[in-house]
Scaffold this active site. Structure first.
Site, PDB file in Angstrom:
ATOM      1  N   ASP A  26     -25.135  13.215  -4.966  1.00  0.00           N
ATOM      2  CA  ASP A  26     -26.262  12.484  -4.531  1.00  0.00           C
ATOM      3  C   ASP A  26     -27.311  12.703  -5.395  1.00  0.00           C
ATOM      4  O   ASP A  26     -27.722  13.925  -5.867  1.00  0.00           O
ATOM      5  CB  ASP A  26     -26.688  12.863  -3.207  1.00  0.00           C
ATOM      6  CG  ASP A  26     -25.607  12.714  -2.340  1.00  0.00           C
ATOM      7  OD1 ASP A  26     -24.404  12.812  -2.565  1.00  0.00           O
ATOM      8  OD2 ASP A  26     -25.784  12.800  -1.022  1.00  0.00           O
ATOM      9  N   HIS A  28     -30.628  10.839  -5.230  1.00  0.00           N
ATOM     10  CA  HIS A  28     -32.048  10.931  -4.273  1.00  0.00           C
ATOM     11  C   HIS A  28     -33.188  10.853  -4.918  1.00  0.00           C
ATOM     12  O   HIS A  28     -34.148  11.536  -4.871  1.00  0.00           O
ATOM     13  CB  HIS A  28     -31.957  12.038  -3.350  1.00  0.00           C
ATOM     14  CG  HIS A  28     -31.094  12.195  -2.231  1.00  0.00           C
ATOM     15  ND1 HIS A  28     -31.310  11.102  -1.097  1.00  0.00           N
ATOM     16  CD2 HIS A  28     -30.207  12.847  -1.576  1.00  0.00           C
ATOM     17  CE1 HIS A  28     -30.303  11.198  -0.237  1.00  0.00           C
ATOM     18  NE2 HIS A  28     -29.615  12.351  -0.469  1.00  0.00           N
ATOM     19  N   ASP A  60     -26.153   7.766  -2.280  1.00  0.00           N
ATOM     20  CA  ASP A  60     -27.387   8.166  -1.993  1.00  0.00           C
ATOM     21  C   ASP A  60     -28.216   8.167  -3.403  1.00  0.00           C
ATOM     22  O   ASP A  60     -28.629   9.420  -3.944  1.00  0.00           O
ATOM     23  CB  ASP A  60     -27.283   9.494  -1.370  1.00  0.00           C
ATOM     24  CG  ASP A  60     -27.279   9.339   0.465  1.00  0.00           C
ATOM     25  OD1 ASP A  60     -27.199   8.235   0.675  1.00  0.00           O
ATOM     26  OD2 ASP A  60     -27.103  10.352   1.156  1.00  0.00           O
ATOM     27  N   ARG A  64     -36.532  10.403  -0.959  1.00  0.00           N
ATOM     28  CA  ARG A  64     -36.870  11.866  -1.249  1.00  0.00           C
ATOM     29  C   ARG A  64     -37.485  12.053  -2.441  1.00  0.00           C
ATOM     30  O   ARG A  64     -38.557  12.425  -2.406  1.00  0.00           O
ATOM     31  CB  ARG A  64     -35.507  12.868  -0.983  1.00  0.00           C
ATOM     32  CG  ARG A  64     -34.834  12.748   0.653  1.00  0.00           C
ATOM     33  CD  ARG A  64     -34.213  13.964   0.979  1.00  0.00           C
ATOM     34  NE  ARG A  64     -33.590  13.780   2.209  1.00  0.00           N
ATOM     35  CZ  ARG A  64     -32.427  13.940   2.675  1.00  0.00           C
ATOM     36  NH1 ARG A  64     -31.359  14.205   1.930  1.00  0.00           N
ATOM     37  NH2 ARG A  64     -32.182  13.892   3.738  1.00  0.00           N
ATOM     38  N   HIS A  94     -28.065   6.547   3.066  1.00  0.00           N
ATOM     39  CA  HIS A  94     -29.320   6.156   2.719  1.00  0.00           C
ATOM     40  C   HIS A  94     -29.217   4.720   2.094  1.00  0.00           C
ATOM     41  O   HIS A  94     -30.277   3.971   2.201  1.00  0.00           O
ATOM     42  CB  HIS A  94     -30.080   6.922   1.852  1.00  0.00           C
ATOM     43  CG  HIS A  94     -30.454   8.200   2.476  1.00  0.00           C
ATOM     44  ND1 HIS A  94     -31.875   8.712   2.757  1.00  0.00           N
ATOM     45  CD2 HIS A  94     -29.699   9.477   2.852  1.00  0.00           C
ATOM     46  CE1 HIS A  94     -31.556   9.954   3.248  1.00  0.00           C
ATOM     47  NE2 HIS A  94     -30.707  10.414   3.235  1.00  0.00           N
ATOM     48  N   ARG A 145     -34.549   2.205  11.373  1.00  0.00           N
ATOM     49  CA  ARG A 145     -34.863   3.591  11.256  1.00  0.00           C
ATOM     50  C   ARG A 145     -35.285   3.854   9.809  1.00  0.00           C
ATOM     51  O   ARG A 145     -36.271   4.757   9.659  1.00  0.00           O
ATOM     52  CB  ARG A 145     -33.414   4.445  11.348  1.00  0.00           C
ATOM     53  CG  ARG A 145     -32.855   4.067  13.038  1.00  0.00           C
ATOM     54  CD  ARG A 145     -31.375   4.934  13.017  1.00  0.00           C
ATOM     55  NE  ARG A 145     -31.688   6.166  13.142  1.00  0.00           N
ATOM     56  CZ  ARG A 145     -31.010   7.212  12.705  1.00  0.00           C
ATOM     57  NH1 ARG A 145     -30.215   6.951  11.758  1.00  0.00           N
ATOM     58  NH2 ARG A 145     -31.248   8.494  12.826  1.00  0.00           N
ATOM     59  N   LYS A 253     -23.386   2.885  13.235  1.00  0.00           N
ATOM     60  CA  LYS A 253     -23.434   4.095  12.437  1.00  0.00           C
ATOM     61  C   LYS A 253     -22.040   4.331  11.875  1.00  0.00           C
ATOM     62  O   LYS A 253     -21.074   4.030  12.550  1.00  0.00           O
ATOM     63  CB  LYS A 253     -23.747   5.715  13.436  1.00  0.00           C
ATOM     64  CG  LYS A 253     -23.891   6.605  12.580  1.00  0.00           C
ATOM     65  CD  LYS A 253     -23.931   8.053  13.568  1.00  0.00           C
ATOM     66  CE  LYS A 253     -23.884   9.387  12.686  1.00  0.00           C
ATOM     67  NZ  LYS A 253     -24.121  10.242  13.653  1.00  0.00           N
ATOM     68  N   ARG A 260     -21.072  14.899   9.537  1.00  0.00           N
ATOM     69  CA  ARG A 260     -21.063  15.904   9.142  1.00  0.00           C
ATOM     70  C   ARG A 260     -19.733  16.797   9.397  1.00  0.00           C
ATOM     71  O   ARG A 260     -19.122  16.806   8.745  1.00  0.00           O
ATOM     72  CB  ARG A 260     -22.313  16.633   9.690  1.00  0.00           C
ATOM     73  CG  ARG A 260     -23.544  15.879   9.227  1.00  0.00           C
ATOM     74  CD  ARG A 260     -24.297  16.233   7.847  1.00  0.00           C
ATOM     75  NE  ARG A 260     -25.292  15.748   7.740  1.00  0.00           N
ATOM     76  CZ  ARG A 260     -25.689  15.467   6.527  1.00  0.00           C
ATOM     77  NH1 ARG A 260     -25.163  16.091   5.422  1.00  0.00           N
ATOM     78  NH2 ARG A 260     -27.097  14.879   6.094  1.00  0.00           N
ATOM     79  N   HIS A 284     -23.184  13.828   0.154  1.00  0.00           N
ATOM     80  CA  HIS A 284     -23.578  13.888   1.323  1.00  0.00           C
ATOM     81  C   HIS A 284     -24.155  15.210   1.906  1.00  0.00           C
ATOM     82  O   HIS A 284     -25.152  15.216   2.564  1.00  0.00           O
ATOM     83  CB  HIS A 284     -22.672  13.037   2.299  1.00  0.00           C
ATOM     84  CG  HIS A 284     -23.352  12.944   3.764  1.00  0.00           C
ATOM     85  ND1 HIS A 284     -24.296  12.185   3.919  1.00  0.00           N
ATOM     86  CD2 HIS A 284     -22.728  13.610   4.847  1.00  0.00           C
ATOM     87  CE1 HIS A 284     -24.654  12.292   5.244  1.00  0.00           C
ATOM     88  NE2 HIS A 284     -23.644  12.783   5.982  1.00  0.00           N
TER      89      HIS A 284
END
Length: 323
Positions: A26, A28, A60, A64, A94, A145, A253, A260, A284
């Site tokens: 990732d 980010h 991702d 961030r 993301h 969201r 989702k 996780r 992730h």
């Protein structure tokens, strides 16, 4: 195997001539980490092998960090700069949410509306401050969201302040020159970035990937499945892969992109009766974990002080964005 001290087998030169597969964790929104990692990968690999490698980005790319726009510029440019490489860009949770806000997700296969994805999670709408601006009326849940304004400002799980939304999407908006939650982001994101996000795959399979054998005396041929978070326990792998390839946006989702504990391990069926050993590689999870054929490559987790990591196959060498 230790997550910090991953051993490198003593492979022969012939073994190391196998096609390189490089899985990158990732990013980010951290351009400097991506550039440093890319440079480090070049420095530790044979130029010919690097230029012909299969590069799998594990998803991702946004949020961030401060440079999502520049990160996507970098990624979009790779096929022209490295025409002999093969690039696979997986969708992370993301990225799915970013794409949802931009309205570039594929339409639900059954003709339903994206607003149908809200129902299961409506109890969280107020706390998460879902987006209610222009275009929200038929936006996928994750887009609302992503662009919302979360009321709780401190993420106790991570020990950090939220950056705008539960997805920490504020820096992504800012990288395109608009404030968090602004509908103007749709116009600010260039078409090539929208196409990049629209084309992201939810799963990728390779039928023949070489990895170092556990005794360090050679290689073994494996199948590889790459998916951002992992495959679910207790569900058939073939059916999961089929659904992921279909990119079923009816789902509010996608567990394989955002789960996780349910997706941490390799599904039992791949360990017990699969005809070919199967590597499952993901990002992730904010961790670097190499346990047998389960590879989780996300050392950075979007934290500013942690590196972005990659793993090179067949050697299983881990390379980071630090010196």
């Amino acid at each position: 195997m230790s997550t910090d001290q991953i051993s490198i087998p003593n492979l022969t030169p012939e073994t190391l001539r196998e096609r390189l597969v490089i899985c990158i964790g990732d990013i980010h929104g951290y351009l400097f980490k991506l550039e440093n990692l890319w440079s480090n990968l070049q420095s530790v690999t044979d130029p010919s092998q690097f230029n012909n490698a299969l590069i799998i980005f594990l998803g991702d790319y946004c949020d961030r960090g401060p440079d999502t726009k520049k990160v996507l510029d970098f990624l979009v440019s790779l096929p022209s700069k490295y025409p002999d490489q093969c690039h696979v860009f997986l969708c992370g949770n993301h990225d799915l949410a970013f794409a949802a806000f931009l309205r570039v997700l594929p339409a639900p296969v059954d003709g339903s509306e994206f607003r149908e994805t809200w129902k299961e999670y409506e109890a969280s709408e107020d706390r998460e401050g879902w987006y209610t601006g222009d275009g929200y009326e038929n936006m996928h849940l994750q887009g609302r969201r992503w662009a919302g304004s979360i009321k709780v400002k401190f993420n106790t799980l991570k020990g950090t302040e939220y950056k705008g939304s539960i997805y920490d999407a504020g820096p992504t908006f800012e990288s395109y020159g608009v404030p968090h939650g602004s509908a103007d982001l749709v116009k600010a994101v260039p078409d090539e970035h929208k196409k990049f996000l629209a084309d992201l795959v939810w799963v990728h399979e390779e039928d023949d990937v070489c990895i170092a054998s556990e005794d360090g005396n050679g290689i073994k041929h494996c199948k590889l499945i790459a998916v951002h978070a992992g495959l679910e326990k207790g569900k058939g792998v073939e059916e999961q892969v089929k659904l992921l390839k279909a990119r079923d946006t009816r789902l509010p989702k996608v567990e394989a992109l955002s789960g996780r504990k349910t997706v941490w391990d390799i599904p039992e069926e791949l360990l017990t009766w699969a005809p070919t050993p199967t590597v499952v590689v993901s990002g992730h999870h904010g961790k670097l974990s190499v346990e047998g054929l389960r590879l989780i490559i996300d050392e950075g987790g979007g934290y500013e002080h942690k590196p972005v990591a990659a793993i090179i196959l067949p050697s299983m060498k881990v390379v980071r964005s630090v010196s």
